[in-house]
Design a protein around this motif. Structure first.
Motif, PDB file in Angstrom:
ATOM      1  N   ARG A  11      -3.001  -6.598   5.289  1.00 57.76           N
ATOM      2  CA  ARG A  11      -3.805  -5.857   6.262  1.00 57.76           C
ATOM      3  C   ARG A  11      -5.189  -5.495   5.726  1.00 57.76           C
ATOM      4  O   ARG A  11      -6.092  -5.166   6.489  1.00 57.76           O
ATOM      5  N   PHE A  12      -5.357  -5.517   4.402  1.00 55.65           N
ATOM      6  CA  PHE A  12      -6.687  -5.281   3.831  1.00 55.65           C
ATOM      7  C   PHE A  12      -7.544  -6.552   3.851  1.00 55.65           C
ATOM      8  O   PHE A  12      -8.745  -6.480   3.653  1.00 55.65           O
ATOM      9  N   TYR A  13      -6.917  -7.687   4.062  1.00 59.25           N
ATOM     10  CA  TYR A  13      -7.629  -8.966   3.994  1.00 59.25           C
ATOM     11  C   TYR A  13      -8.314  -9.271   5.318  1.00 59.25           C
ATOM     12  O   TYR A  13      -7.717  -9.180   6.390  1.00 59.25           O
ATOM     13  N   ASP A  14      -9.600  -9.594   5.240  1.00 59.58           N
ATOM     14  CA  ASP A  14     -10.388  -9.959   6.412  1.00 59.58           C
ATOM     15  C   ASP A  14     -10.485 -11.484   6.451  1.00 59.58           C
ATOM     16  O   ASP A  14     -11.193 -12.093   5.634  1.00 59.58           O
ATOM     17  N   PRO A  15      -9.778 -12.139   7.378  1.00 62.57           N
ATOM     18  CA  PRO A  15      -9.762 -13.609   7.391  1.00 62.57           C
ATOM     19  C   PRO A  15     -11.106 -14.221   7.754  1.00 62.57           C
ATOM     20  O   PRO A  15     -11.371 -15.381   7.406  1.00 62.57           O
ATOM     21  N   GLU A  16     -11.969 -13.477   8.455  1.00 62.49           N
ATOM     22  CA  GLU A  16     -13.297 -14.016   8.773  1.00 62.49           C
ATOM     23  C   GLU A  16     -14.186 -14.039   7.537  1.00 62.49           C
ATOM     24  O   GLU A  16     -14.847 -15.035   7.244  1.00 62.49           O
ATOM     25  N   LEU A  17     -14.206 -12.926   6.822  1.00 63.99           N
ATOM     26  CA  LEU A  17     -14.999 -12.870   5.598  1.00 63.99           C
ATOM     27  C   LEU A  17     -14.322 -13.595   4.440  1.00 63.99           C
ATOM     28  O   LEU A  17     -14.973 -14.021   3.498  1.00 63.99           O
ATOM     29  N   LYS A  18     -12.999 -13.670   4.509  1.00 60.50           N
ATOM     30  CA  LYS A  18     -12.168 -14.150   3.401  1.00 60.50           C
ATOM     31  C   LYS A  18     -12.369 -13.252   2.185  1.00 60.50           C
ATOM     32  O   LYS A  18     -12.671 -13.702   1.072  1.00 60.50           O
ATOM     33  N   ALA A  19     -12.185 -11.951   2.456  1.00 57.69           N
ATOM     34  CA  ALA A  19     -12.367 -10.942   1.414  1.00 57.69           C
ATOM     35  C   ALA A  19     -11.433  -9.774   1.675  1.00 57.69           C
ATOM     36  O   ALA A  19     -11.005  -9.541   2.815  1.00 57.69           O
ATOM     37  N   LEU A  20     -11.138  -9.028   0.592  1.00 59.49           N
ATOM     38  CA  LEU A  20     -10.407  -7.770   0.728  1.00 59.49           C
ATOM     39  C   LEU A  20     -11.381  -6.684   1.149  1.00 59.49           C
ATOM     40  O   LEU A  20     -12.439  -6.509   0.533  1.00 59.49           O
ATOM     41  N   ARG A  21     -11.019  -5.955   2.176  1.00 62.14           N
ATOM     42  CA  ARG A  21     -11.789  -4.779   2.580  1.00 62.14           C
ATOM     43  C   ARG A  21     -11.263  -3.556   1.842  1.00 62.14           C
ATOM     44  O   ARG A  21     -10.136  -3.536   1.352  1.00 62.14           O
ATOM     45  N   ARG A  22     -12.095  -2.516   1.789  1.00 58.38           N
ATOM     46  CA  ARG A  22     -11.644  -1.288   1.135  1.00 58.38           C
ATOM     47  C   ARG A  22     -10.570  -0.604   1.970  1.00 58.38           C
ATOM     48  O   ARG A  22      -9.574  -0.130   1.427  1.00 58.38           O
ATOM     49  N   TYR A  23     -10.811  -0.533   3.297  1.00 58.26           N
ATOM     50  CA  TYR A  23      -9.921   0.238   4.164  1.00 58.26           C
ATOM     51  C   TYR A  23      -9.149  -0.679   5.111  1.00 58.26           C
ATOM     52  O   TYR A  23      -9.524  -1.833   5.340  1.00 58.26           O
ATOM     53  N   LEU A  24      -8.093  -0.126   5.679  1.00 57.29           N
ATOM     54  CA  LEU A  24      -7.351  -0.814   6.737  1.00 57.29           C
ATOM     55  C   LEU A  24      -8.200  -0.885   8.005  1.00 57.29           C
ATOM     56  O   LEU A  24      -9.136  -0.082   8.179  1.00 57.29           O
ATOM     57  N   PRO A  25      -7.874  -1.787   8.934  1.00 57.85           N
ATOM     58  CA  PRO A  25      -8.672  -1.912  10.169  1.00 57.85           C
ATOM     59  C   PRO A  25      -8.711  -0.649  11.007  1.00 57.85           C
ATOM     60  O   PRO A  25      -9.667  -0.433  11.757  1.00 57.85           O
ATOM     61  N   ASN A  26      -7.703   0.231  10.893  1.00 59.58           N
ATOM     62  CA  ASN A  26      -7.650   1.430  11.731  1.00 59.58           C
ATOM     63  C   ASN A  26      -8.219   2.663  11.046  1.00 59.58           C
ATOM     64  O   ASN A  26      -7.904   3.787  11.438  1.00 59.58           O
ATOM     65  N   VAL A  27      -9.071   2.472  10.014  1.00 55.53           N
ATOM     66  CA  VAL A  27      -9.630   3.622   9.318  1.00 55.53           C
ATOM     67  C   VAL A  27     -10.417   4.497  10.290  1.00 55.53           C
ATOM     68  O   VAL A  27     -11.006   4.012  11.271  1.00 55.53           O
ATOM     69  N   ASP A  36     -14.855   8.602  10.545  1.00 58.57           N
ATOM     70  CA  ASP A  36     -15.634   9.333   9.543  1.00 58.57           C
ATOM     71  C   ASP A  36     -15.916   8.480   8.299  1.00 58.57           C
ATOM     72  O   ASP A  36     -16.589   8.936   7.376  1.00 58.57           O
ATOM     73  N   LYS A  37     -15.398   7.259   8.277  1.00 58.74           N
ATOM     74  CA  LYS A  37     -15.677   6.337   7.171  1.00 58.74           C
ATOM     75  C   LYS A  37     -16.460   5.137   7.694  1.00 58.74           C
ATOM     76  O   LYS A  37     -16.249   4.693   8.818  1.00 58.74           O
ATOM     77  N   ASP A  38     -17.359   4.626   6.862  1.00 59.22           N
ATOM     78  CA  ASP A  38     -18.054   3.380   7.174  1.00 59.22           C
ATOM     79  C   ASP A  38     -17.157   2.242   6.699  1.00 59.22           C
ATOM     80  O   ASP A  38     -17.060   1.966   5.497  1.00 59.22           O
ATOM     81  N   ALA A  39     -16.507   1.585   7.629  1.00 60.32           N
ATOM     82  CA  ALA A  39     -15.523   0.555   7.282  1.00 60.32           C
ATOM     83  C   ALA A  39     -16.147  -0.629   6.564  1.00 60.32           C
ATOM     84  O   ALA A  39     -15.448  -1.380   5.871  1.00 60.32           O
ATOM     85  N   ASP A  40     -17.458  -0.816   6.721  1.00 52.60           N
ATOM     86  CA  ASP A  40     -18.123  -1.958   6.093  1.00 52.60           C
ATOM     87  C   ASP A  40     -18.715  -1.636   4.723  1.00 52.60           C
ATOM     88  O   ASP A  40     -19.171  -2.535   4.017  1.00 52.60           O
ATOM     89  N   ALA A  41     -18.736  -0.359   4.361  1.00 52.11           N
ATOM     90  CA  ALA A  41     -19.353   0.037   3.093  1.00 52.11           C
ATOM     91  C   ALA A  41     -18.404  -0.256   1.935  1.00 52.11           C
ATOM     92  O   ALA A  41     -17.201  -0.022   2.017  1.00 52.11           O
ATOM     93  N   VAL A  42     -18.971  -0.775   0.842  1.00 54.19           N
ATOM     94  CA  VAL A  42     -18.161  -1.037  -0.349  1.00 54.19           C
ATOM     95  C   VAL A  42     -18.993  -0.754  -1.592  1.00 54.19           C
ATOM     96  O   VAL A  42     -20.158  -1.144  -1.679  1.00 54.19           O
ATOM     97  N   ASP A  43     -18.396  -0.008  -2.531  1.00 53.81           N
ATOM     98  CA  ASP A  43     -18.998   0.112  -3.853  1.00 53.81           C
ATOM     99  C   ASP A  43     -18.859  -1.235  -4.547  1.00 53.81           C
ATOM    100  O   ASP A  43     -17.841  -1.915  -4.401  1.00 53.81           O
ATOM    101  N   SER A  44     -19.856  -1.630  -5.329  1.00 52.59           N
ATOM    102  CA  SER A  44     -19.846  -2.966  -5.926  1.00 52.59           C
ATOM    103  C   SER A  44     -18.577  -3.235  -6.731  1.00 52.59           C
ATOM    104  O   SER A  44     -17.985  -4.315  -6.642  1.00 52.59           O
ATOM    105  N   TRP A  45     -18.140  -2.261  -7.513  1.00 60.40           N
ATOM    106  CA  TRP A  45     -16.963  -2.506  -8.356  1.00 60.40           C
ATOM    107  C   TRP A  45     -15.686  -2.594  -7.535  1.00 60.40           C
ATOM    108  O   TRP A  45     -14.710  -3.217  -7.946  1.00 60.40           O
TER     109      TRP A  45
END
Length: 692
Positions: free
Chosen positions: A294-310, A313-322
């Protein structure tokens, strides 16, 4: 009173041993064993005792210890810094050089610099801040940034209330001796030609200073029992997990914060290690793994920080580099241990991880949007991005190379490490990432045989140990926990954090495993000692170990429950209330990591073997005998313990060094017997149980 240190034709240093704004007398008195000179200074203020020690075979050093006994209650005025470089005419203004590193916050009291004109060479000045605890407590001061200065006025600025704009109101007690300075200076005659050699010399010189310290003791910690408690709380406590999409996810803090891929995979990896160590997977492993997709975004082919239903109050697209790479690191660890599902998810994300690295030209910002790489926060307070993410990324690429054999991953690892060269002591952003960078460099050296990568590992380690607290604080609440050889979690953070502690420990296990016999002995010692002390001091992150009255009540995340075996995120060297950030469920893996690395089952034996150093080799050489190999510091001591298994009885045990010298055991009740053994070399262990 000055101590002058000179070398013919190469200038020198002036070290102030005592500052007395009044008349005084000075007398040379009989030196004690191990001392070069002892001086007694008497004045209307009281009595100063100055002790000088000089020595060193490979590296020369001088140690100056100054104590003061006031004749009456004494308020301490401002005192200037205590160290000046000198030219050939003893003039500080004629000496030219540069400061490479100085104390940050409440980390080690050190300054590392070079004198180029005259060519005096490299100098490490180290203040043993532990020795001044009585002074800090009496005067209600702290050594925050106390060692540093502006050329040519360098060294230690004794903390006084005047510096913080307060009137002195807490006097030293008449007749009670306090230490005002315990300065160690280590010298190299030739300044290094580049940053890699500068880092190596720094670590060598720091190792020399370290060997002169009276090291604090460590205690045995039952990390196995702590891990078992943690696993029960992870499974049973409602504050620990939450369900989404029919799956179980870990709360980052007690009943607080949204599920997070780094948190989920970090805890999963620790549970995975525990299962392999136990010989059977823990039931939680399958539950935590089931929801990863559920953390995997098949369009980006990347792990997201949050689940799709976050939440909104959170920016679902924001990610710290590490954050993009650390979940992949733990997936890679599990994949290389044979877990197929981790390998598939890891490789599904690998191309996007490379795309991000190339977009930022291997120099990452603090935070960006994962969808288009637009930068949200470019730099931290010191105008630097996440400088050590390249090391973490390189390690992930080397995992991919080991899994697939594809040379493009090796090229990516080289590109990331090459881009980090030139940052000198500004390389560290987050301690555990810096440790993984060192591990990546050493692994890269093993693959390529290019020595510059082994040397670059020293740059990562120099930055790491620059941010260590190589002293034991007794300020305020810090008397209730230990901080020796801990590291601040970020380069500008005021606290030590459990996650960075045990993740760096994990990285250093890899580093030592990859290093081989050509690792610099001082580096081997410092890394091994960091890990030894981590096993001890990490115990104090658990709130049930600390007095309830010192715990923070206004927590930034969640709440603190002393009944739950989850660690606090934060302990403070200045003695602030622990747990201000919160009780960290994502740090729950600490106990499992420590247990699985340092407790060893012995087939057929009624005990587990514990060692506070990594055991590099273990061989069964008889029905009731083992040969083990330790590779800690050559002059250091390790603790080796026989720990009774449940419903068994400890046998008679014997431990002998490689030369046949039989070591003495120390029974610790019916459950354990401890041996203090050389931290480097081979040991022969044998036992006789009731049957033999």
């Amino acid at each position: 009173m000055w101590v002058l240190i000179r070398r013919e034709g190469a200038g020198g240093l002036a070290l102030r041993a005592a500052f007395l704004p009044t008349a005084f007398t000075c007398q040379k008195v009989a030196a004690h064993a191990g001392e070069t000179m002892r001086l007694e200074l008497r004045s209307a203020m009281g009595n100063h005792s100055i002790v000088l020690r000089a020595g060193g075979d490979a590296l020369e050093h001088i140690r100056m210890t100054a104590t003061f006994t006031p004749l009456m209650p004494a308020l301490i005025p401002f005192m200037p810094r205590d160290l000046y470089p000198l030219d050939g005419d003893d003039d500080p203004l004629g000496a030219e050089g540069r400061v490479e590193a100085a104390q940050r916050g409440l980390n080690s009291g050190m300054i590392y610099f070079r004198i180029d004109e005259p060519a005096f060479g490299n100098v490490l000045y180290f203040q043993n801040l532990t020795a001044m605890n009585a002074y800090y407590r009496a005067t209600k001061t702290s050594p925050d940034g106390a060692v540093g200065g502006l050329w040519p006025e360098l060294g230690y600025l004794l903390p006084t209330p005047v510096q913080s704009g307060k009137l002195p109101s807490d006097p030293l007690t008449a007749g009670v001796e306090v230490t005002l300075s315990d300065a160690i200076l280590v010298f190299r005659h030739h300044a290094p030609p580049h940053e890699r050699e500068s880092a190596r010399q720094f670590l060598q010189m720091l190792g020399e200073a370290y060997k002169l310290l009276d090291l604090p003791p460590t205690d045995y910690r039952d990390w196995v029992a702590r891990a078992e408690r943690t696993l029960i709380d992870l499974d049973k406590a409602p504050e620990a997990t939450i369900r989404h999409y029919g799956h179980r996810y870990v709360h980052p803090y007690t009943a607080s914060e949204y599920p997070d891929s780094m948190v989920q995979i970090s805890v999963l990896a620790a549970v995975f290690d525990w299962g392999r160590w136990q010989g059977a997977a823990h039931p939680l492993e399958a539950e935590l793994r089931a929801g990863l997709s559920r953390f995997y975004d098949p369009e980006l082919k990347a792990l997201r920080r949050y689940l799709p239903n976050v939440g909104g109050d959170k920016d679902a697209d924001a990610v710290d580099s590490w954050y993009l790479y650390h979940p992949m690191l733990n997936l890679g660890r599990m994949a290389l241990a044979g877990d197929g599902s981790s390998a598939r998810l890891f490789l599904d994300c690998i191309d996007f991880s490379i795309k991000a690295a190339r977009h930022f030209d291997y120099k990452w910002p603090i935070q960006y949007k994962i969808t288009d790489f637009s930068v949200i926060t470019a730099t931290a307070n010191d105008d630097r991005g996440q400088t050590d993410v390249g090391g973490l990324y390189a390690y992930v690429m080397l995992q991919a190379h080991e899994l697939t054999g594809d040379p493009r991953f090796l090229d990516e690892a080289k590109a990331a490490i090459d881009a980090a060269m030139g940052m000198r002591f500004n390389l560290n952003y987050q301690a555990n990432l810096t440790a993984w960078g060192a591990a990546a460099c050493m692994r890269l050296y093993r693959i390529t045989n290019d020595v510059k990568y082994a040397e670059q590992s020293y740059v990562y380690l120099a930055s790491f140990f620059h941010n260590c607290e190589i002293w034991e604080s007794e300020l305020e609440h810090a008397v209730h926990y230990r901080n020796f050889l801990s590291v601040t979690c970020l380069q500008d953070a005021p606290y030590m954090a459990i996650y960075e502690c045990f993740d760096a420990f994990t990285a250093f296990e890899v580093y030592l495993d990859q290093s081989g016999p050509d690792l610099d002995p001082a580096v081997r010692m410092l890394v091994a000692e960091y890990c030894r002390y981590a096993l001890d001091r990490a115990w104090y992150y658990y709130p049930d170990v600390l007095p309830a009255g010192i715990l923070a009540t206004g927590n930034r995340n969640g709440h603190i429950d002393r009944k739950l075996s989850f660690p606090l995120e934060d302990l403070y060297p200045d003695g602030q209330c622990p747990g201000q950030v919160g009780q960290e469920i994502y740090g729950a893996g600490a106990a499992m990591v420590f247990a699985t690395r340092n407790f060893h089952a012995v087939e057929g034996a009624p005990f587990k073997l514990f060692c506070d150093h990594f055991i590099r080799g273990i061989e069964r050489i008889g029905d009731r005998s083992l040969s083990i190999m330790l590779d800690g510091g050559e002059t250091c001591v390790a603790t080796l313990s026989f720990v009774r298994e449940k419903r068994r009885k400890l046998p008679r045990t014997k431990v002998a060094a490689a030369d046949g010298d039989v070591l003495r055991g120390h029974p610790m009740g019916a459950d354990r017997i401890d041996y203090h053994v050389p931290a480097s070399g081979r040991l022969i262990i044998s036992w006789i149980d009731g049957k033999g």
